[in-house]
Design an enzyme around this catalytic site. Structure first.
Site, PDB file in Angstrom:
ATOM      1  N   ASP A  12      38.209   6.739  38.035  1.00  0.00           N
ATOM      2  CA  ASP A  12      39.116   7.847  37.726  1.00  0.00           C
ATOM      3  C   ASP A  12      38.395   9.189  37.763  1.00  0.00           C
ATOM      4  O   ASP A  12      37.203   9.274  37.478  1.00  0.00           O
ATOM      5  CB  ASP A  12      39.735   7.607  36.331  1.00  0.00           C
ATOM      6  CG  ASP A  12      40.993   8.435  36.122  1.00  0.00           C
ATOM      7  OD1 ASP A  12      41.534   8.973  37.104  1.00  0.00           O
ATOM      8  OD2 ASP A  12      41.428   8.562  34.957  1.00  0.00           O
ATOM      9  N   ARG A  16      40.306  15.708  39.356  1.00  0.00           N
ATOM     10  CA  ARG A  16      39.689  16.749  38.515  1.00  0.00           C
ATOM     11  C   ARG A  16      38.365  17.225  39.092  1.00  0.00           C
ATOM     12  O   ARG A  16      37.995  18.383  38.973  1.00  0.00           O
ATOM     13  CB  ARG A  16      39.498  16.220  37.080  1.00  0.00           C
ATOM     14  CG  ARG A  16      40.758  16.368  36.249  1.00  0.00           C
ATOM     15  CD  ARG A  16      40.708  15.523  35.008  1.00  0.00           C
ATOM     16  NE  ARG A  16      40.902  14.119  35.341  1.00  0.00           N
ATOM     17  CZ  ARG A  16      40.624  13.122  34.507  1.00  0.00           C
ATOM     18  NH1 ARG A  16      40.113  13.371  33.320  1.00  0.00           N
ATOM     19  NH2 ARG A  16      40.848  11.874  34.877  1.00  0.00           N
ATOM     20  N   ARG A  25      42.820  18.186  45.975  1.00  0.00           N
ATOM     21  CA  ARG A  25      42.530  16.901  45.330  1.00  0.00           C
ATOM     22  C   ARG A  25      42.002  15.856  46.320  1.00  0.00           C
ATOM     23  O   ARG A  25      41.147  15.040  45.988  1.00  0.00           O
ATOM     24  CB  ARG A  25      43.791  16.354  44.651  1.00  0.00           C
ATOM     25  CG  ARG A  25      44.198  17.116  43.405  1.00  0.00           C
ATOM     26  CD  ARG A  25      45.532  16.594  42.876  1.00  0.00           C
ATOM     27  NE  ARG A  25      45.457  15.175  42.530  1.00  0.00           N
ATOM     28  CZ  ARG A  25      45.049  14.703  41.353  1.00  0.00           C
ATOM     29  NH1 ARG A  25      44.698  15.525  40.393  1.00  0.00           N
ATOM     30  NH2 ARG A  25      44.992  13.408  41.130  1.00  0.00           N
ATOM     31  N   SER A  57      47.046   2.346  41.984  1.00  0.00           N
ATOM     32  CA  SER A  57      47.893   1.587  41.061  1.00  0.00           C
ATOM     33  C   SER A  57      49.348   1.581  41.527  1.00  0.00           C
ATOM     34  O   SER A  57      49.758   2.426  42.336  1.00  0.00           O
ATOM     35  CB  SER A  57      47.803   2.182  39.655  1.00  0.00           C
ATOM     36  OG  SER A  57      48.552   3.384  39.574  1.00  0.00           O
ATOM     37  N   ASN A  60      50.682   4.874  40.978  1.00  0.00           N
ATOM     38  CA  ASN A  60      50.196   5.953  41.849  1.00  0.00           C
ATOM     39  C   ASN A  60      51.152   6.227  43.022  1.00  0.00           C
ATOM     40  O   ASN A  60      51.105   7.300  43.628  1.00  0.00           O
ATOM     41  CB  ASN A  60      48.786   5.659  42.391  1.00  0.00           C
ATOM     42  CG  ASN A  60      47.682   5.723  41.341  1.00  0.00           C
ATOM     43  OD1 ASN A  60      46.660   5.053  41.450  1.00  0.00           O
ATOM     44  ND2 ASN A  60      47.865   6.545  40.302  1.00  0.00           N
TER      45      ASN A  60
HETATM   46  C1  IPE Z   1      44.176   4.615  37.108  1.00  0.00           C
HETATM   47  O1  IPE Z   1      44.028   5.995  37.155  1.00  0.00           O
HETATM   48  C2  IPE Z   1      44.377   4.080  38.489  1.00  0.00           C
HETATM   49  C3  IPE Z   1      43.233   4.155  39.382  1.00  0.00           C
HETATM   50  C4  IPE Z   1      42.027   4.567  39.088  1.00  0.00           C
HETATM   51  C5  IPE Z   1      43.489   3.690  40.723  1.00  0.00           C
HETATM   52  P1  IPE Z   1      45.256   6.994  36.923  1.00  0.00           P
HETATM   53  O2  IPE Z   1      44.709   8.350  37.072  1.00  0.00           O
HETATM   54  O3  IPE Z   1      46.375   6.604  37.801  1.00  0.00           O
HETATM   55  O4  IPE Z   1      45.642   6.662  35.414  1.00  0.00           O
HETATM   56  P2  IPE Z   1      46.383   7.564  34.327  1.00  0.00           P
HETATM   57  O5  IPE Z   1      47.632   8.074  34.974  1.00  0.00           O
HETATM   58  O6  IPE Z   1      45.448   8.660  33.975  1.00  0.00           O
HETATM   59  O7  IPE Z   1      46.632   6.651  33.174  1.00  0.00           O
HETATM   60  C1  IPE Z   2      41.411   8.289  40.662  1.00  0.00           C
HETATM   61  O1  IPE Z   2      41.344   9.665  40.566  1.00  0.00           O
HETATM   62  C2  IPE Z   2      41.900   7.824  42.006  1.00  0.00           C
HETATM   63  C3  IPE Z   2      43.300   7.374  42.027  1.00  0.00           C
HETATM   64  C4  IPE Z   2      44.069   7.212  40.983  1.00  0.00           C
HETATM   65  C5  IPE Z   2      43.870   7.088  43.323  1.00  0.00           C
HETATM   66  P1  IPE Z   2      42.591  10.549  40.137  1.00  0.00           P
HETATM   67  O2  IPE Z   2      43.303  10.977  41.374  1.00  0.00           O
HETATM   68  O3  IPE Z   2      43.423   9.844  39.149  1.00  0.00           O
HETATM   69  O4  IPE Z   2      41.848  11.788  39.491  1.00  0.00           O
HETATM   70  P2  IPE Z   2      42.328  12.608  38.212  1.00  0.00           P
HETATM   71  O5  IPE Z   2      42.495  11.623  37.106  1.00  0.00           O
HETATM   72  O6  IPE Z   2      43.627  13.269  38.588  1.00  0.00           O
HETATM   73  O7  IPE Z   2      41.209  13.554  37.976  1.00  0.00           O
HETATM   74 MG    MG Z   3      43.410   9.824  37.121  1.00  0.00          MG
END
Ligand code: IPE
Ligand code: IPE
Ligand code: MG
Length: 248
Positions: A12, A16, A25, A57, A60
């Site tokens: 994760d 950010r 992003r 996920s 996602n």
């Molecule tokens: C969890 O991260 C899923 C993956 C890393 C693929 P998310 O960014 O989707 O989770 P939440 O929304 O912060 O719980």
């Molecule tokens: C994890 O990074 C990757 C996926 C969920 C696909 P994020 O895209 O969730 O990154 P943040 O949480 O927005 O920083």
């Molecule tokens: Mg995330």
């Protein structure tokens, strides 16, 4: 240092990482792929048997269309380049999740790599793609209900093994250690059944910055844990005067 048989990672913080740099992003996701490549090598090097990476996920899919498309593009490119790397290193690729929701071309490459690396024995790399634990459990329940309806299974005979056997992870041991990057202290619908006794490790580091050094720190922390599985410390040390129930 104790090496987990199965390490699972919630990767994760890509978004950010990019936003902090005022970048789109998707550049964070691209950087995240580099971390994936590094961590696979590190895990292989350390003798970790199974590595599960939460890459996308079920939830996602609800992100903005551009981001979903870009992520699918990155996944497709990653897979195209990956086969030779996996073969060279003796890594077997498997995947969990609702794979049929992925773009058709991606599913095709994925299934091809899974078949071609089937006999590799150095490490199992398991990608969680379009994966949600509740979705996986629901599909398992549907399969159980069908077997009951067809008279193949009696409700009273249903065991934990029957549930395990119907999960996408049926031939993968439960994770010993789960790492989540980016400071979020939640599980986000990942392997809910399978992490019943998994050690959890959270780090503030964003996934694109996750290094070998960070991995080593997580493994050190894991090595210092005593996994009791509901028993007492003395039972596990072998210092208990007797085992079994009914003592006082
Ligand atoms: C969890 O991260 C899923 C993956 C890393 C693929 P998310 O960014 O989707 O989770 P939440 O929304 O912060 O719980
Ligand atoms: C994890 O990074 C990757 C996926 C969920 C696909 P994020 O895209 O969730 O990154 P943040 O949480 O927005 O920083
Ligand atoms: Mg995330």
């Amino acid at each position: 240092m104790q090496i987990p048989r199965h390490l699972a990672i919630i990767m994760d913080g890509n978004g950010r990482w990019a936003e902090k740099r005022r970048l789109p992003r998707i550049l964070g996701h691209r950087k995240g792929v580099e971390s994936v490549q590094r961590i696979v090598d590190d895990c292989l090097d350390l003798g970790i048997g199974h590595l599960t990476l939460y890459a996308f996920s079920s939830e996602n899919w609800g992100r903005p269309r551009d981001e979903v498309d870009a992520l699918m593009g990155l996944l497709g490119n990653f897979l195209k380049k990956e086969l030779s790397q996996l073969q060279e290193r003796g890594i077997r690729l498997v995947a969990i999740g609702e794979l049929d929701r992925l773009p058709e071309a991606t599913v095709k490459i994925l299934k091809d790599i899974i078949a071609k690396t089937e006999h590799n024995t150095k490490m199992v790399l398991n990608l969680a793609l379009s994966y949600g634990s509740r979705n996986e459990l629901t599909r398992a329940m549907q399969s159980l209900a069908r077997d009951v309806a067809e008279g193949k299974l009696r409700p009273d005979d249903l065991s934990e093994q029957d549930i395990d056997a119907r999960l996408d992870t049926h031939d993968i041991p439960d994770p010993d250690l789960l790492i989540r990057t980016s400071g979020e202290m939640r599980v986000s619908n990942f392997l809910l059944w399978q992490i019943a006794y998994t050690e959890l490790y959270f780090t503030e580091t964003l996934w694109p910055d996750f290094s070998r050094d960070e991995l080593t720190q997580a493994l050190q922390a894991y090595s210092n844990r005593q996994r009791r599985f509901g028993l007492t410390g003395a039972q596990l040390d072998g210092t208990a005067d007797s085992d079994g129930e009914g003592r006082h």
